[in-house]
Design an enzyme around this catalytic site. Structure first.
Site, PDB file in Angstrom:
ATOM      1  N   THR A  13       0.849  -1.190   0.000  1.00 30.79           N
ATOM      2  CA  THR A  13       0.000   0.000   0.000  1.00 30.79           C
ATOM      3  C   THR A  13       0.885   1.240   0.000  1.00 30.79           C
ATOM      4  OG1 THR A  13      -0.187   0.177   2.424  1.00 30.79           O
ATOM      5  CG2 THR A  13      -1.772  -1.254   1.286  1.00 30.79           C
ATOM      6  N   THR A  16       3.336   4.047  -4.773  1.00 34.37           N
ATOM      7  CA  THR A  16       3.577   4.805  -5.993  1.00 34.37           C
ATOM      8  C   THR A  16       4.842   5.654  -5.947  1.00 34.37           C
ATOM      9  OG1 THR A  16       2.202   6.654  -5.216  1.00 34.37           O
ATOM     10  CG2 THR A  16       1.122   4.930  -6.526  1.00 34.37           C
ATOM     11  N   GLY A  18       8.702   6.671  -3.408  1.00 34.47           N
ATOM     12  CA  GLY A  18       9.544   6.483  -2.240  1.00 34.47           C
ATOM     13  C   GLY A  18       9.770   5.036  -1.860  1.00 34.47           C
ATOM     14  N   ILE A  19       9.665   4.774  -0.558  1.00 35.17           N
ATOM     15  CA  ILE A  19       9.929   3.439  -0.024  1.00 35.17           C
ATOM     16  C   ILE A  19       8.943   2.416  -0.573  1.00 35.17           C
ATOM     17  CG2 ILE A  19       9.848   2.076   2.111  1.00 35.17           C
ATOM     18  CD1 ILE A  19      10.981   4.617   3.532  1.00 35.17           C
ATOM     19  N   GLY A  20       7.689   2.784  -0.707  1.00 32.22           N
ATOM     20  CA  GLY A  20       6.691   1.853  -1.224  1.00 32.22           C
ATOM     21  C   GLY A  20       6.996   1.405  -2.636  1.00 32.22           C
ATOM     22  N   TYR A 150       2.813  12.926  14.409  1.00 39.60           N
ATOM     23  CA  TYR A 150       3.352  11.865  13.553  1.00 39.60           C
ATOM     24  C   TYR A 150       4.095  10.826  14.395  1.00 39.60           C
ATOM     25  CZ  TYR A 150       6.178   9.592   9.935  1.00 39.60           C
ATOM     26  OH  TYR A 150       6.781   8.668   9.112  1.00 39.60           O
TER      27      TYR A 150
END
Length: 250
Positions: A13, A16, A18-20, A150
């Site tokens: 999830t 799209t 960066g890390i994902g 955060y």
């Protein structure tokens, strides 16, 4: 040489950028068919093209009906899920005294509510020996000015993993948290605003706080995610794996 995720069905999830995105690419390189989610169709289409062996599904992880539709698609196509990387999330900065209800709701909806229901709704599909990976953060273990909401949301994610391994006892499903340190992603540099010089200044400052002397790259986090997704970590459960260059260890 066999691939670590050969024949596996994986879901990333927030995949799209960066890390994902880096993790989705590494999962595919290791033989998995990867479902990638994102909220914006154009970025999702680009990510699927980069990943290759992938299916893109437009999903806002805070919208439960969209999660239902996602898992219905995976169930109809494959009948099961082997790897779940609950990575979607994010946050912005506001100091105590300026925190708004909107800021709180947005952060906790994305990082806590979204993660909770992404995992809970996946449970009927998860196969034996499935791996659930939650995206934490070094911010969940250390203080950061203007980042308390955060940080609190990522501490909650860490707490989820500790309790969920007990809830899932007997199902042979592992739950672990991967906690990146400062990593060169669009989400990080955007915290400095649109000015390129300010963005580089932020990266330089963060690098100075890391014992290795630099910020991380998304693929370095992705490589650790491959470890947690694969049988190489078959006896790792409930752990928090810091991928931070030593940032949170000092």
């Amino acid at each position: 040489m066999s691939k670590k995720l050969e024949g596996k069905i994986a879901l990333v999830t927030g995949g799209t950028t960066g890390i994902g995105l880096a993790t989705a690419q590494r999962f595919a390189e290791e033989g998995a068919h990867v479902y990638v989610t994102g909220r914006r169709q154009a970025e999702l289409d680009k990510a699927v093209a980069l990943v290759g062996n992938a299916t893109g599904v437009a999903v806002d992880s805070t919208r439960l009906e969209q999660l239902d539709e996602l898992y219905a698609r995976i169930r109809d196509a494959h009948g099961h899920l082997d790897v779940l990387f609950a990575n979607a999330g994010g946050g912005s900065m506001l100091p105590l005294g300026e925190i708004t209800e909107e800021h709180y709701d947005d952060t906790f909806d994305r990082n806590v509510k979204g993660v909770l229901f992404t995992v809970q709704k996946a449970l009927p599909l998860l196969a034996a020996k499935a791996s659930i990976i939650l995206t934490g953060s070094t911010a969940g273990s250390s203080g950061t000015a203007a980042f308390s909401v955060y940080s609190a949301s990522k501490a909650a994610v860490r707490a989820f993993a500790r309790s969920w391994i007990l809830d899932l006892k007997g199902r042979d499903i592992r739950v672990n948290t991967i906690s990146p340190g400062a990593t060169r992603t669009p989400g990080l540099v955007d915290l400095a605003g649109p000015d390129a010089q300010q963005q580089q200044g932020l990266l330089d400052y963060l690098a100075s706080q890391v014992p290795l002397g630099r910020v991380g790259e998304p693929v370095e986090i992705a490589n650790a995610a491959v470890f947690l997704a694969s049988d190489d970590s078959s006896f790792v459960n409930g752990a928090e794996l810091f991928v931070d260059g030593g940032q949170a260890q000092i």
